[in-house]
Design an enzyme around this catalytic site. Structure first.
Site, PDB file in Angstrom:
ATOM      1  N   ARG A  82      -1.543  42.206  71.013  1.00 18.03           N
ATOM      2  CA  ARG A  82      -0.649  42.693  72.069  1.00 18.03           C
ATOM      3  C   ARG A  82      -0.451  44.181  71.858  1.00 18.03           C
ATOM      4  NH1 ARG A  82       1.985  37.782  70.384  1.00 18.03           N
ATOM      5  NH2 ARG A  82       2.322  36.367  72.137  1.00 18.03           N
ATOM      6  N   LYS A  85       3.047  -4.234  58.991  1.00 19.67           N
ATOM      7  CA  LYS A  85       3.405  -5.151  57.911  1.00 19.67           C
ATOM      8  C   LYS A  85       2.463  -6.353  57.911  1.00 19.67           C
ATOM      9  CE  LYS A  85       7.907  -5.356  57.339  1.00 19.67           C
ATOM     10  NZ  LYS A  85       9.192  -5.744  57.953  1.00 19.67           N
ATOM     11  N   SER A 142      -9.317  33.531  78.079  1.00 19.92           N
ATOM     12  CA  SER A 142      -8.363  33.049  77.087  1.00 19.92           C
ATOM     13  C   SER A 142      -7.153  32.534  77.862  1.00 19.92           C
ATOM     14  CB  SER A 142      -7.946  34.181  76.148  1.00 19.92           C
ATOM     15  OG  SER A 142      -7.007  33.705  75.220  1.00 19.92           O
ATOM     16  N   TYR A 169     -12.094  28.213  70.720  1.00 18.87           N
ATOM     17  CA  TYR A 169     -11.187  28.522  69.620  1.00 18.87           C
ATOM     18  C   TYR A 169      -9.733  28.449  70.065  1.00 18.87           C
ATOM     19  CZ  TYR A 169     -10.495  33.178  71.659  1.00 18.87           C
ATOM     20  OH  TYR A 169     -10.168  34.202  72.494  1.00 18.87           O
ATOM     21  N   MET A 210      14.821  -2.492  62.797  1.00 15.20           N
ATOM     22  CA  MET A 210      14.863  -3.816  63.406  1.00 15.20           C
ATOM     23  C   MET A 210      15.315  -4.843  62.373  1.00 15.20           C
ATOM     24  SD  MET A 210      11.665  -3.680  65.949  1.00 15.20           S
ATOM     25  CE  MET A 210      10.569  -3.279  64.641  1.00 15.20           C
ATOM     26  N   HIS A 220      12.208  35.169  72.122  1.00 12.21           N
ATOM     27  CA  HIS A 220      11.582  36.308  71.466  1.00 12.21           C
ATOM     28  C   HIS A 220      11.767  36.254  69.956  1.00 12.21           C
ATOM     29  CE1 HIS A 220      11.450  40.553  70.042  1.00 12.21           C
ATOM     30  NE2 HIS A 220      10.375  40.558  70.800  1.00 12.21           N
ATOM     31  N   ARG A 273       2.454  -0.158  52.463  1.00 10.03           N
ATOM     32  CA  ARG A 273       2.089   0.778  53.537  1.00 10.03           C
ATOM     33  C   ARG A 273       1.794   2.131  52.910  1.00 10.03           C
ATOM     34  NH1 ARG A 273       8.083   0.202  55.666  1.00 10.03           N
ATOM     35  NH2 ARG A 273       9.111   1.066  53.865  1.00 10.03           N
ATOM     36  N   ARG A 318      10.472 -11.657  59.772  1.00  8.09           N
ATOM     37  CA  ARG A 318      10.489 -10.200  59.594  1.00  8.09           C
ATOM     38  C   ARG A 318       9.837  -9.490  60.770  1.00  8.09           C
ATOM     39  NH1 ARG A 318       7.323  -9.390  54.074  1.00  8.09           N
ATOM     40  NH2 ARG A 318       8.588  -7.493  53.994  1.00  8.09           N
ATOM     41  N   CYS A 359      -4.474  31.631  73.690  1.00  9.11           N
ATOM     42  CA  CYS A 359      -3.712  32.559  72.866  1.00  9.11           C
ATOM     43  C   CYS A 359      -2.208  32.413  73.071  1.00  9.11           C
ATOM     44  CB  CYS A 359      -4.156  33.993  73.114  1.00  9.11           C
ATOM     45  SG  CYS A 359      -3.901  34.510  74.817  1.00  9.11           S
TER      46      CYS A 359
END
Ligand code: ADP
Ligand code: MG
Ligand code: MG
Length: 910
Positions: free
Chosen positions: A594, A28, A798, A885, A109, A472, A350, A98, A865
């Site tokens: 998988r 602010k 990985s 990656y 607040m 799962h 803001r 404020r 992964c």
């Protein structure tokens, strides 16, 4: 401390702060300074820095030396700036005090208005404004706020009314006033008297008349509100550190409550829900402060001010301000204003919070309009929220109706966002059966296992009563973009009676149910849904990109993200259709395929079970031989879908018992016995033999392929024969074969040897050449700690952060639901380590893995992964430690793309 500047001014004569000083001045304060600097009409004031707040708490609630003097100087400066004086009965200076933290904490607040009023100055204000009612109303408001916030006069228990409200209500009854505004000046004077008595009675202290005493009390109270319960809870929820502290802004008062040529309001420079470029907001005539938000009176739409004869000039000014704000702040602004006697004042601005839709639209429009920098467009997005764009949604009116009709049964974890509505079933078989008939089904299970996978695929939504965000069910839901509510603990499912019970509701299999995976809500009955446009363009292809504005906005931000990010983005996928989806979302290859999921499809499970249960090696080999062509075809499909992009394929990983019906499934064991031509007793015995006390740390991962090399051999052969087959058709392939759960270099060596041998054989047999690499998953601490040795044999790493987290923390993911919430509450864990990487612990193992791995193989390619690959904060961490990656489920690819771009902008690493 004494030497540093404690108070920053904003006003016509000078402004010390600036918009980029949010850490020191709070959001602010920094923006009040920024608005003042660009010439917007901001009432002058000063900001006491967050450093003072931090000092205050570190030193037993004491101010630093010299603070009092600096505050006095500030008061004098403001008196000069405004031409008014603190406590001057003729022309009193009144201020607001404020709070203002670095990040906005709306309503958390305290704020105090009209400070500086006492019996004398109130009379002064009356004279100055010729408005006695206004003056005394301001005074009673001040007493009320000051009494509450500074002197702690509040209700003492749950059932008590607010004491000030109570006094006011009584007075209203006595004088037969219908509402606050019908109280006369005399009434208000009486009210002030009673408020003062209340304060004296409750605290034993008189309300302070001296404005300077009032000011110091108010500043301390605002600092105090940083540690109130609400604020602490809010910070926990939004992960704002306690030691940031709040700033305090003291600002000269302006009044929106002096008559019909006054008003107060809040506005957004664009629509924060849709992102449309329209002025959006509301205001109240003759009102002060929070009246607009508080809902006491119904506010008017901002554009109606254009037709309000008295305030139409101020409206014109507001329209100009709207432009100025966007131009200077480079984003949509959410601002607060007050009109005093036709003159506009700006009190706050803001960056506006917005939906995902508004985010992509605003980023698209404002970057094109050159109002927003591309960097800001990337930085300001919430990656996680992009999910909102991908999921089917409840039809808004149907959803509201269901809530109103009391159809909400339970609330579980929001595990797979979106909405699903359909027939409830309890078994995977039933789900498939009904789905085949074209029905929409929601599969409800106590919890799911790989055995349920086909049913989960067939279902529109998945509901479980046990399990957390990384159970799962939740994992599969994310991978497939399925709607899922997990761990709805209030729900009881009885598989025998085929009923689902919850809080007075009893549903039978076949009844209708609806789940909201974005909120975790579970409803009885059907609620209409609508597919998202993004899904229609990218997944079902039922809509052209050119016809979808949403898609274009989304695509604009994604393309921008790709320009900035340094991390590659891959996907965890094991079916060609998942691969196609992931590529549509921007994946650049598979980071984890998988292979075990392929073992469940169709008749393969029979061969898998034969392979597991065979007691002689030749029987095992025979069973594997029947599996080979299936696996080969799977890989061919995946390679074709990838069309030359890399595919990281993991060899068989889970404990073998997962493929078998367990002792509580006699019917299943009977079936297996028939299929395999052995006795039920033998099946039961073999299942028993495979039983493990701690399967997670048992016979799994590369241990399978080491003890039973023929499994790895079959899988390698399937991969390479598939590669040869597609190469023959001119399709490029890049298989990367990944050995799981390696902790010893020798483990990897043994598997590498098999893989290379099979590759050679296949090349020779087919006469086709193809490139491939062999690497490993780093998912046990020993693997990370000896990464230098392992990297001698591994061409890539990985990080399997699911297992690495389990083994580093010694915490079973599937059993952690019972204590993780308590751990988070007690602040032992900042976040669920299975959702967001524990950077200090697990992260250290990863860093060691990266450094040691690259010490022996400098060009080692490293990815991740685990489920964390799609978690924005974890993506940032992966960028920081120099991974190549991240890989995540197809539907999280856009999230990872944006998070990776944000990481690149925030933390450039060389
Ligand atoms: P919050 O952070 O909870 O929004 P603020 O500090 O913005 O609290 O104060 C709440 C409201 O009080 C503001 O929206 C504004 O309407 C009013 N207000 C604050 N300071 C002044 C002032 N100097 N003059 C007039 N009204 C003010
Ligand atoms: Mg405010
Ligand atoms: Mg693993």
């Amino acid at each position: 401390m004494a030497k540093t500047k404690m108070i920053y001014y904003f006003g016509k004569s000078k402004t010390d702060g600036a918009g980029d000083m949010k850490a020191l001045l709070g959001g602010k304060g920094a923006n009040l300074a920024a608005m003042t600097k660009i010439g917007l009409p901001v009432p002058p004031g000063y900001t006491i820095t967050t450093e003072i707040c931090v000092h205050y708490y570190k030193n037993g609630k004491k101010y630093p030396d010299g603070f009092d003097a600096e505050l006095k100087t500030a008061v004098a400066w403001m008196e000069k700036e405004t031409g008014k004086k603190f406590g001057d009965p003729k022309n009193p200076l009144l201020v607001s005090v404020r709070s203002g933290a670095r990040d906005s904490m709306p309503g958390m607040m305290d704020t105090i208005l009209n400070l500086g009023l006492n019996d004398e100055t109130t009379e002064g204000l009356k004279k100055a404004t010729s408005n006695g009612r206004f003056a005394w109303d301001s005074y009673r408001r001040f007493l009320q706020m000051y009494g509450d916030v500074v002197m702690g006069v509040q209700k003492r228990h749950e059932n008590e009314h607010d004491p000030f409200e109570e006094i006011m209500d009584n007075l209203k009854k006595e004088v037969k006033a219908v509402d606050d505004t019908s109280l006369t000046e005399e009434n208000l004077q009486e009210l002030v008297k009673r408020y003062k008595k209340l304060i004296k009675d409750r605290t034993g202290k008189a309300f302070p008349n001296d404005p300077m005493t009032q000011l110091i009390g108010a500043v301390s109270a605002v600092f105090g509100s940083w540690m109130n319960e609400r604020a602490i809870l809010y910070r926990q929820k939004y992960r704002i550190p306690d030691d940031w502290g709040t700033a305090v802004n003291v600002q000269s008062m302006v009044f929106g409550n002096m008559g019909d040529d006054c008003a107060t309001g809040v506005a957004f420079t664009r629509d924060p829900a849709t992102g449309e470029n329209v002025f959006y907001g509301e205001y109240l005539v003759n009102a002060q402060g929070e009246d607009v938000v508080a809902g006491v009176r119904t506010p008017l739409k901002i554009e109606e001010m254009a037709n309000d004869k008295i305030n139409s000039a101020a409206y014109k000014e507001l329209v100009a301000v709207r432009k100025t704000l966007e131009k200077n702040f480079g984003d949509v602004q959410d601002f607060e204003f007050t009109i005093e006697k036709k003159k506009l004042y700006m009190l706050q601005t803001r960056n506006g919070k917005r939906t995902a839709l508004a985010y992509v639209k605003i980023a698209h429009d404002m970057v094109k309009e050159k109002l927003m920098t591309p960097e800001h467009a990337i930085k300001s997005g919430d990656p996680e929220a992009l999910n909102q764009l991908l999921q089917p949604i409840f039809d808004v009116s149907a959803y509201e109706k269901a809530k109103k009709d009391g159809k909400l049964m339970a609330v579980g974890l929001a595990a797979g966002p979106g909405a699903a509505s359909g027939t409830m079933v309890f078994t995977a078989d039933k789900a498939e059966e009904l789905a085949a008939k074209g029905k929409k089904v929601v599969l409800a299970r106590v919890e799911t296992s790989p055995e349920d996978l086909r049913g989960m695929i067939a279902s529109d939504g998945i509901l479980t009563c046990r399990g957390g965000v990384s159970s799962h069910a939740a994992l599969v839901a994310r991978q497939m973009g399925k709607v899922c509510v997990a761990g709805a603990g209030d729900i009881e499912i009885d598989y025998h009676k085929k009923t689902l019970k919850c809080k007075g509701f009893t549903l039978k299999e076949g009844d209708s149910i609806s789940i909201n995976g974005s909120t975790g809500e579970v409803f009885s009955g059907l609620i209409d849904t609508a597919p998202s446009e993004l899904n229609q363009v990218l997944v079902t292809k039922t809509m052209k990109a050119a016809d979808s504005k949403v898609f274009q906005y989304y695509n604009h931000i994604m393309k921008l993200a790709d320009k900035y990010r340094k991390l590659g983005i891959r996907t965890n996928a094991d079916q060609p259709d998942q691969v196609v989806n992931a590529i549509a979302f921007g994946a650049e290859g598979i980071g984890l395929c998988r292979t075990e999921h392929m073992f469940f499809e169709g008749d393969r499970i029979i061969a898998v079970r034969k392979m597991i249960l065979a007691e002689k090696e030749e029987d095992r080999k025979a069973a594997l031989a029947t599996l080979l062509p299936y696996q080969q075809k799977d890989f061919e499909g995946i390679f074709r879908a990838l069309d030359g992009l890399p595919a990281c394929i993991r060899l068989l990983d889970p404990p073998l018992h997962e493929f078998l019906p367990q002792h509580d499934n006699k019917k299943g064991q009977q079936e297996v016995a028939e299929q395999l031509g052995i006795t039920v007793k033998d099946v039961a015995r073999l299942v028993e033999e495979l039983h493990e006390f701690n399967p997670m740390l048992g016979f799994r991962g590369c241990r399978l392929g080491i003890v039973r090399p023929e499994i790895s051999e079959m899988q390698a052969r399937a991969i390479f024969q598939a590669a040869a087959a597609v190469v023959k058709d001119g399709v490029k392939v890049k298989p990367e074969i990944m050995v799981p759960l390696v902790g010893f270099k020798k483990e990897l060596d043994l598997q590498v040897e098999i893989i290379h041998r099979v590759a050679k054989e296949v090349m020779k047999e087919t006469g086709k050449k193809f490139a491939y690499t062999v690497g490993t998953m780093i998912e046990v601490p020993r693997g990370a700690l000896t990464a230098d040795e392992i990297a001698e044999s591994a061409e890539f790493f990985s990080f399997g952060t699911n297992d690495l987290t389990q083994t580093c923390l010694g915490m079973s993911r599937d059993d952690s639901g019972s204590f993780i919430p308590a751990y988070q509450e007690l602040d032992i864990l900042k976040a669920n380590p299975f959702a967001s990487i524990d950077t200090t612990g697990v992260g250290q193992l990863m860093k060691i893995g990266v450094d040691k791995g690259r010490s022996t193989r400098p060009d080692l390619k490293i990815g991740i992964c685990g489920e964390h690959g799609g978690d924005p904060t974890s993506v940032v961490f992966c960028h920081q430690i120099g991974l190549n990656y991240v890989s995540c489920s197809p539907f999280r690819v856009p999230i990872a793309r944006l998070a990776a771009a944000q990481a690149a902008i925030l933390y450039s690493v060389d």
